[in-house]
Design a protein around this motif. Structure first.
Motif, PDB file in Angstrom:
ATOM      1  N   VAL A 196      12.785 -20.206   5.247  1.00 26.06           N
ATOM      2  CA  VAL A 196      11.997 -19.816   4.084  1.00 26.06           C
ATOM      3  C   VAL A 196      12.699 -20.399   2.864  1.00 26.06           C
ATOM      4  N   ARG A 197      12.207 -21.506   2.402  1.00 28.15           N
ATOM      5  CA  ARG A 197      12.878 -22.207   1.297  1.00 28.15           C
ATOM      6  C   ARG A 197      12.282 -21.745  -0.038  1.00 28.15           C
ATOM      7  N   HIS A 198      12.643 -20.536  -0.410  1.00 30.10           N
ATOM      8  CA  HIS A 198      12.182 -19.976  -1.679  1.00 30.10           C
ATOM      9  C   HIS A 198      13.379 -19.353  -2.393  1.00 30.10           C
TER      10      HIS A 198
ATOM     11  N   ASN B 226      16.382 -17.330  10.279  1.00 27.92           N
ATOM     12  CA  ASN B 226      16.054 -16.340  11.301  1.00 27.92           C
ATOM     13  C   ASN B 226      17.321 -15.894  12.022  1.00 27.92           C
ATOM     14  N   PRO B 227      17.709 -14.621  11.884  1.00 28.82           N
ATOM     15  CA  PRO B 227      18.936 -14.181  12.559  1.00 28.82           C
ATOM     16  C   PRO B 227      18.827 -14.183  14.077  1.00 28.82           C
TER      17      PRO B 227
ATOM     18  N   PRO C 126      12.658 -21.151  25.081  1.00 28.57           N
ATOM     19  CA  PRO C 126      12.004 -20.746  23.833  1.00 28.57           C
ATOM     20  C   PRO C 126      12.759 -19.624  23.134  1.00 28.57           C
ATOM     21  N   ARG C 127      12.810 -19.713  21.830  1.00 29.85           N
ATOM     22  CA  ARG C 127      13.378 -18.673  20.981  1.00 29.85           C
ATOM     23  C   ARG C 127      14.848 -18.399  21.309  1.00 29.85           C
ATOM     24  N   ALA C 128      15.587 -19.452  21.558  1.00 22.91           N
ATOM     25  CA  ALA C 128      17.005 -19.313  21.901  1.00 22.91           C
ATOM     26  C   ALA C 128      17.873 -19.271  20.644  1.00 22.91           C
ATOM     27  N   HIS C 129      18.919 -18.483  20.720  1.00 23.70           N
ATOM     28  CA  HIS C 129      19.967 -18.519  19.701  1.00 23.70           C
ATOM     29  C   HIS C 129      20.693 -19.859  19.812  1.00 23.70           C
ATOM     30  N   VAL C 130      21.258 -20.326  18.690  1.00 25.15           N
ATOM     31  CA  VAL C 130      21.974 -21.607  18.676  1.00 25.15           C
ATOM     32  C   VAL C 130      23.073 -21.625  19.743  1.00 25.15           C
ATOM     33  N   LEU C 131      23.829 -20.539  19.853  1.00 22.45           N
ATOM     34  CA  LEU C 131      24.909 -20.486  20.837  1.00 22.45           C
ATOM     35  C   LEU C 131      24.357 -20.626  22.255  1.00 22.45           C
TER      36      LEU C 131
ATOM     37  N   PRO D 283       5.837 -13.623  11.288  1.00 28.63           N
ATOM     38  CA  PRO D 283       6.948 -14.378  11.884  1.00 28.63           C
ATOM     39  C   PRO D 283       6.592 -15.034  13.216  1.00 28.63           C
ATOM     40  N   GLU D 284       5.737 -14.395  14.006  1.00 24.77           N
ATOM     41  CA  GLU D 284       5.367 -14.949  15.309  1.00 24.77           C
ATOM     42  C   GLU D 284       4.499 -16.194  15.179  1.00 24.77           C
ATOM     43  N   ALA D 285       3.956 -16.437  13.999  1.00 25.33           N
ATOM     44  CA  ALA D 285       3.013 -17.545  13.821  1.00 25.33           C
ATOM     45  C   ALA D 285       3.663 -18.814  13.310  1.00 25.33           C
ATOM     46  N   ILE D 286       4.966 -18.774  13.026  1.00 23.04           N
ATOM     47  CA  ILE D 286       5.629 -19.971  12.496  1.00 23.04           C
ATOM     48  C   ILE D 286       6.544 -20.568  13.556  1.00 23.04           C
ATOM     49  N   PRO D 287       6.884 -21.848  13.432  1.00 21.44           N
ATOM     50  CA  PRO D 287       7.780 -22.473  14.406  1.00 21.44           C
ATOM     51  C   PRO D 287       9.137 -21.775  14.439  1.00 21.44           C
TER      52      PRO D 287
END
Length: 362
Positions: free
Chosen positions: A328-330, A290-291, A134-139, A319-323
């Motif tokens: 953020v597409r704005h 998300n950085p 969970p919550r892993a960086h892409v690398l 932030p903790e409540a979203i996948p």
């Protein structure tokens, strides 16, 4: 019954087509596989642009798929690999196109993402799955494939090839003066919304020039939007402070330009990860992505992070409540980044680089 994984794979297939930043983040996994099994063949199925960036990577055989070729290109690739069978195929692209492509490849076992991270039903196309992370960086997600295979040494190593021809190309654009490289635009695809403002970049350029004597070198692709951004930035700056090289370099030339820079400033895009792979200091500008998941890995402490603010402002959630990884597409999200934030991080970065380069006189 689980499909067994090879203890000593002789031929490893890697399926990752795109994108530029992601393939840079995948290279340490390839290097880890090479350290564990130096005699193994590694064949990487990769996209056309991504290949032009990584061509010459030692110990890797590339097979190129041009997504513009569609199904016809897949059939051609399947014919090319008709006599090839992988001991293990690492299916590292969560996209339906890549999964369809994988159907024409022969492999004893296919490894994909765990169900939580698999997109486009990728787990239906694979037989073994990496452990949840969970919550892993892409690398780190890429390294999870090596972990599943039993690789022990996961230290980070890139060794990206930068040929002399690319260095010569870069020299024609950069000259001899020290420079700060700015790549102002991310991929211009629909609803990407990762670009910062011309005014913000101009303020950073003025600071770098007046306080450090660093000329700004603008880089990017040749699209109309990128060229127009470069022109807007240039008009806001004194002429001697900026060189507009947007659309004028190859990808290998861009690597060489990054390699010669004092630092890089850019949004979440290929160049921040290219700089990371080359060990060049980078200030990443993040509000729509998300950085914690996608920052330049070795320079995460220098990111300008307005992602939490963007989530609260435009998604109206914590932030903790979203996948994990939700964007953020704005179109206004990047306006949450202020020039003084970027300048402050750049100052920290340049000070840290100077400290590492100054000999210890004690």
């Amino acid at each position: 019954m689980k499909h067994p994984l090879p203890a000593e794979p002789r031929h490893i297939g890697v399926l990752r087509l795109s994108a530029l930043g992601d393939v840079c983040n995948l290279v340490p996994t390839v290097r880890a596989l090479q350290r564990q099994w130096p005699e193994a063949r590694i064949t990487w199925i990769i996209g056309k642009a991504e290949y032009s960036l990584l061509a010459g990577l030692t110990g890797v055989e590339f097979v190129v798929y041009d997504k513009a070729a569609g199904l016809a290109g897949m059939r051609e690739l399947w014919r090319e690999l008709a006599e090839t069978r992988f001991d293990v195929l690492l299916h590292m692209q969560q996209a339906l196109r890549a999964s369809v492509l994988s159907l024409g490849l022969k492999a004893d076992v296919r490894v994909g993402y765990d169900k939580a991270r698999a997109k486009d039903a990728q787990h239906w196309f694979t037989q073994r799955h990496i452990a949840p992370h969970p919550r892993a960086h892409v690398l780190e997600s890429f390294l999870d494939f090596a972990r599943l295979l039993g690789v022990e040494d996961l230290s980070l190593d890139w060794q990206l090839p930068v040929p002399e021809s690319a260095v010569a190309e870069a020299a024609t654009l950069s000259g001899q003066a020290p420079y700060l490289l700015l790549s102002p635009c991310a991929n211009p695809r629909l609803r990407n919304f990762r670009n910062w403002s011309a005014e913000g970049y101009a303020a950073v350029i003025e600071h770098a020039w007046s306080h450090h004597g660093l000329q700004a070198l603008l880089t990017g692709g040749g699209s109309t939007a990128e060229r127009e951004m470069g022109e807007r930035i240039r008009r806001l700056c004194r002429p001697e402070a900026v060189v507009d090289a947007i659309g004028r370099s190859s990808l290998k030339g861009l690597l060489a330009l990054i390699q010669g820079a004092r630092a890089v400033v850019a949004p979440d895009s290929g160049p921040v990860h290219m700089a990371n792979a080359l060990g060049i200091p980078v200030v990443g500008l993040y509000a729509t992505t998300n950085p914690d998941r996608a920052a330049p890995y070795q320079w995460r402490d220098y990111v300008v992070d307005r992602y939490p603010d963007a989530v609260r402002t435009y998604l109206h959630k914590e932030p903790e409540a979203i996948p994990w990884g939700q964007r953020v597409r704005h179109p206004d999200a990047m306006s949450l980044i202020h020039a003084e934030d970027v300048i402050a991080q750049l100052e920290r970065l340049l000070a840290a680089r100077q400290e590492t380069e100054t000999p210890d006189e004690t």
